[in-house]
Design a protein around this motif. Structure first.
Motif, PDB file in Angstrom:
ATOM      1  N   LEU A 247       0.973  -1.479   0.114  1.00 48.91           N
ATOM      2  CA  LEU A 247       0.057   0.067  -0.435  1.00 48.91           C
ATOM      3  C   LEU A 247       1.468   1.562  -0.448  1.00 48.91           C
ATOM      4  N   TRP A 248       0.975   1.544  -1.015  1.00 48.70           N
ATOM      5  CA  TRP A 248       1.290   3.257  -1.297  1.00 48.70           C
ATOM      6  C   TRP A 248       0.670   4.447  -0.461  1.00 48.70           C
ATOM      7  N   GLY A 249       0.933   5.153   0.207  1.00 54.18           N
ATOM      8  CA  GLY A 249      -0.619   6.625   0.522  1.00 54.18           C
ATOM      9  C   GLY A 249       0.152   7.877   1.103  1.00 54.18           C
ATOM     10  N   ARG A 250       0.026   8.961   0.412  1.00 57.61           N
ATOM     11  CA  ARG A 250       0.120  10.590   0.658  1.00 57.61           C
ATOM     12  C   ARG A 250       0.241   9.785   2.167  1.00 57.61           C
ATOM     13  N   ALA A 251       1.907  10.716   2.661  1.00 55.26           N
ATOM     14  CA  ALA A 251       1.622  11.034   4.136  1.00 55.26           C
ATOM     15  C   ALA A 251       1.374  11.163   5.698  1.00 55.26           C
ATOM     16  N   GLU A 252       0.578  12.342   4.752  1.00 53.38           N
ATOM     17  CA  GLU A 252      -0.215  13.335   5.397  1.00 53.38           C
ATOM     18  C   GLU A 252      -1.733  11.900   5.678  1.00 53.38           C
ATOM     19  N   LEU A 253      -1.558  11.231   4.500  1.00 52.94           N
ATOM     20  CA  LEU A 253      -2.912  10.360   4.775  1.00 52.94           C
ATOM     21  C   LEU A 253      -2.881   9.668   5.872  1.00 52.94           C
ATOM     22  N   LEU A 254      -1.896   8.847   5.975  1.00 56.20           N
ATOM     23  CA  LEU A 254      -1.555   8.124   6.576  1.00 56.20           C
ATOM     24  C   LEU A 254      -1.144   8.045   7.754  1.00 56.20           C
ATOM     25  N   ASP A 255      -1.214   8.986   7.959  1.00 56.14           N
ATOM     26  CA  ASP A 255      -0.643  10.050   9.291  1.00 56.14           C
ATOM     27  C   ASP A 255      -1.927   9.972  10.509  1.00 56.14           C
ATOM     28  N   ALA A 256      -3.014  10.255   9.374  1.00 52.04           N
ATOM     29  CA  ALA A 256      -4.033  11.062  10.085  1.00 52.04           C
ATOM     30  C   ALA A 256      -5.348   9.209  10.030  1.00 52.04           C
ATOM     31  N   MET A 257      -4.607   8.394   9.499  1.00 50.07           N
ATOM     32  CA  MET A 257      -5.822   7.190   9.586  1.00 50.07           C
ATOM     33  C   MET A 257      -5.215   5.672  10.836  1.00 50.07           C
ATOM     34  N   PRO A 258      -6.374   5.516  11.317  1.00 47.87           N
ATOM     35  CA  PRO A 258      -6.206   4.378  12.801  1.00 47.87           C
ATOM     36  C   PRO A 258      -5.240   3.249  11.911  1.00 47.87           C
ATOM     37  N   PRO A 259      -4.418   2.704  12.984  1.00 44.03           N
ATOM     38  CA  PRO A 259      -4.312   1.199  12.746  1.00 44.03           C
ATOM     39  C   PRO A 259      -5.329   0.479  12.354  1.00 44.03           C
ATOM     40  N   PHE A 260      -5.107  -0.668  11.143  1.00 41.09           N
ATOM     41  CA  PHE A 260      -6.060  -1.524  10.764  1.00 41.09           C
ATOM     42  C   PHE A 260      -5.800  -2.578  11.446  1.00 41.09           C
ATOM     43  N   MET A 261      -4.690  -3.859  11.969  1.00 38.77           N
ATOM     44  CA  MET A 261      -4.574  -4.410  13.058  1.00 38.77           C
ATOM     45  C   MET A 261      -4.330  -4.247  13.857  1.00 38.77           C
ATOM     46  N   GLY A 262      -3.805  -4.391  15.611  1.00 35.15           N
ATOM     47  CA  GLY A 262      -3.096  -4.120  16.694  1.00 35.15           C
ATOM     48  C   GLY A 262      -1.830  -5.807  16.441  1.00 35.15           C
ATOM     49  N   GLY A 263      -1.092  -4.968  17.755  1.00 38.98           N
ATOM     50  CA  GLY A 263      -0.089  -6.654  17.466  1.00 38.98           C
ATOM     51  C   GLY A 263       1.405  -6.010  18.299  1.00 38.98           C
ATOM     52  N   GLY A 264       2.280  -6.563  17.650  1.00 43.62           N
ATOM     53  CA  GLY A 264       3.790  -5.969  18.264  1.00 43.62           C
ATOM     54  C   GLY A 264       4.061  -5.511  16.660  1.00 43.62           C
ATOM     55  N   GLU A 265       4.956  -4.394  17.320  1.00 44.81           N
ATOM     56  CA  GLU A 265       5.901  -3.505  16.391  1.00 44.81           C
ATOM     57  C   GLU A 265       4.866  -2.627  15.954  1.00 44.81           C
ATOM     58  N   GLU A 268       4.029   2.480  20.348  1.00 46.29           N
ATOM     59  CA  GLU A 268       4.178   3.212  20.546  1.00 46.29           C
ATOM     60  C   GLU A 268       4.798   2.991  21.850  1.00 46.29           C
ATOM     61  N   ALA A 269       4.194   2.541  23.179  1.00 41.81           N
ATOM     62  CA  ALA A 269       4.172   2.181  24.331  1.00 41.81           C
ATOM     63  C   ALA A 269       2.495   1.834  24.369  1.00 41.81           C
ATOM     64  N   VAL A 270       2.381   0.560  25.366  1.00 44.89           N
ATOM     65  CA  VAL A 270       1.191  -0.074  25.491  1.00 44.89           C
ATOM     66  C   VAL A 270       1.288  -0.055  26.979  1.00 44.89           C
ATOM     67  N   TRP A 271       0.057   0.601  28.370  1.00 45.95           N
ATOM     68  CA  TRP A 271      -0.508   0.516  28.629  1.00 45.95           C
ATOM     69  C   TRP A 271      -1.777  -0.992  29.348  1.00 45.95           C
ATOM     70  N   MET A 272      -2.136  -1.311  30.242  1.00 46.19           N
ATOM     71  CA  MET A 272      -3.456  -1.836  30.124  1.00 46.19           C
ATOM     72  C   MET A 272      -4.755  -1.644  29.773  1.00 46.19           C
ATOM     73  N   ASP A 273      -4.605   0.171  29.744  1.00 43.60           N
ATOM     74  CA  ASP A 273      -6.418   0.264  29.578  1.00 43.60           C
ATOM     75  C   ASP A 273      -5.835   1.146  28.382  1.00 43.60           C
ATOM     76  N   HIS A 274      -5.377   1.472  27.467  1.00 48.17           N
ATOM     77  CA  HIS A 274      -4.317   2.141  26.216  1.00 48.17           C
ATOM     78  C   HIS A 274      -3.123   2.033  25.565  1.00 48.17           C
ATOM     79  N   SER A 275      -3.036   1.922  24.376  1.00 49.10           N
ATOM     80  CA  SER A 275      -1.749   2.339  23.715  1.00 49.10           C
ATOM     81  C   SER A 275      -1.974   3.350  23.044  1.00 49.10           C
ATOM     82  N   THR A 276      -0.580   4.035  22.509  1.00 54.81           N
ATOM     83  CA  THR A 276       0.134   4.683  21.186  1.00 54.81           C
ATOM     84  C   THR A 276       0.984   4.364  20.394  1.00 54.81           C
ATOM     85  N   TYR A 277       0.512   4.667  19.294  1.00 47.33           N
ATOM     86  CA  TYR A 277       1.738   3.881  17.985  1.00 47.33           C
ATOM     87  C   TYR A 277       2.701   4.155  17.055  1.00 47.33           C
TER      88      TYR A 277
END
Length: 420
Positions: A247-265, A268-277
């Motif tokens: 998938l190629w996408g314009r950077a600003e659009l990819l930045d605005a999109m939520p992750p498609f799947m969750g998992g390793g890699e 950015e950081a994971v807590w028990m109640d939320h994560s950053t990407y």
């Protein structure tokens, strides 16, 4: 080799399967590259070498093999970015195929996690596709409108196999959020008028996505020049392995999109109640990625670049012109799609009056060793539009010859005699 003519006999030696004999001593005539291309030794050996001597997981292991594997994986991303003229290598996301890439983008629209107005979708909003799409560019958008209450609309197809843009202003309106169409049809061979579609989409503020699975392997494609927002394509049609897409996408659009799947890699950081990407591209590459497949795709890019995309395109145009003339000699053959070289690629689909394509394909394979594809080619709505259940499809690539087209024509005459 970068000239506009190919040494096809030399190229064929790079593909061991093309020299094999089928049962009964039949030489293989492979005319099914639109389905999946064959693989040169350079790609096979790159994959073998990495698996045998360098394999480790990427982005994780702090040892020599981990570093080698990560470097090779990320080098493949650089190669793909250069190959498609991506403004940034971080705009290249590895997926398992083009279908996943298309689903990834469709998932972002109407997702409550995405508050960007460009991706907000609900009743009254519209998504536009076309009647010639592969199912991979139909079903994800059906899922989307079912989920959100939006409306799905589509371009029709003319009798000669062209995208019908006669009412483009009525189809793409201020309610349109995204237009997603094939760059080149996998059945008709038609190369669609992207510039016209993009111009209208920009007038109303809609995004544009291309399924480029049938164009990237055959023509020089440049993301900056295309000017669209997203492009999906797959490795197995461009002399690379299966299990890897882009998938190629314009950077600003990819930045605005939520992750498609969750998992390793992808975090950015994971807590028990939320994560950053993680930032793109890793935000969309959860879990262990297709490591050796991506490295194999990098080798495929090296191979195609070494041959030269202009030379490949010119060779295929010559084959297509030859085939269009040759197939006219076959009685009752009906070509489905453009009958000239104008804005078309090296894919020809056809019917023979009174003979089911499945019978055509079986006889070509059994009696002549000719591999073609038969069926609706994952484009059933297009076949319904032409009032037929299926077609026979011959698709050409850099390793095909006019002699193989002659063999196809002889085979079709034979099929007609069998059913006479």
């Amino acid at each position: 080799m970068t000239s506009t003519s190919l040494d096809v006999e030399r190229i064929r030696k790079d593909f061991p399967v093309l020299s094999r004999e089928l049962p009964g001593g039949r030489p293989l005539v492979y005319l099914d590259s639109g389905n999946s291309s064959q693989k040169p030794t350079a790609v096979v050996e790159t994959i073998r070498e990495h698996l045998a001597m360098h394999y480790s997981n990427v982005g994780r292991a702090m040892h020599a093999l981990g570093a080698e594997s990560t470097e090779a994986f990320e080098n493949a991303r650089d190669k793909v970015a250069d190959f498609i003229g991506a403004p940034s290598r971080d705009e290249v996301i590895f997926t398992k195929n083009a279908s996943e890439a298309l689903n990834l983008v469709a998932y972002s629209f109407g997702n409550p996690a995405n508050t960007d107005p460009r991706f907000t979708l609900g009743p009254g909003d519209e998504v536009v596709i076309s009647e010639m799409e592969h199912h991979s560019n139909i079903v994800p958008w059906q899922f989307l409108v079912q989920r959100t209450g939006a409306t799905l609309k589509w371009f029709g197809v003319t009798d000669d196999g062209r995208l019908d843009i006669s009412d483009i202003s009525g189809l793409i309106t201020e309610r349109t959020k995204i237009v997603s169409i094939a760059h080149q049809s996998n059945v008709l061979g038609t190369i669609n008028p992207v510039a016209d579609v993009l111009r209208r989409a920009r007038e109303v503020g809609a995004l544009v996505m291309l399924d480029a699975s049938q164009s990237v392997p055959h023509h020089a494609v440049n993301m900056a020049e295309l000017g669209v927002d997203f492009v999906a394509f797959t490795g197995h049609k461009m002399v690379g392995p299966s299990g890897i897409g882009v998938l190629w996408g314009r950077a600003e659009l990819l930045d605005a999109m939520p992750p498609f799947m969750g998992g390793g890699e992808m975090i950015e950081a994971v807590w028990m109640d939320h994560s950053t990407y993680a930032p793109v591209p890793h935000k969309f590459e959860a879990g262990t990625p297709p490591i050796v497949e991506a490295i194999g795709l990098g080798a495929a890019v090296d191979y195609l670049t070494g041959i030269g995309m202009e030379a490949i395109e010119a060779h295929e145009r010559g084959l297509t012109a030859y085939a269009l003339d040759a197939l006219r000699e076959v009685p009752t053959l009906r070509l489905i799609g453009p009958d000239s070289l104008d804005q078309r690629g090296a894919t020809l689909s056809f019917t023979l009056d009174g003979i089911h394509p499945h019978d055509v394909g079986q006889l070509l394979d059994d009696d002549f060793g000719i591999a073609v594809r038969v069926g609706h080619h994952c484009a059933r709505p297009l076949h319904l539009r032409f009032g037929i259940p299926a077609t026979t499809r011959a698709s050409f690539y850099l390793y095909n010859t006019t002699g193989e087209i002659d063999a196809l024509v002889r085979g079709l005459h034979h099929v007609q005699k069998v059913f006479a």
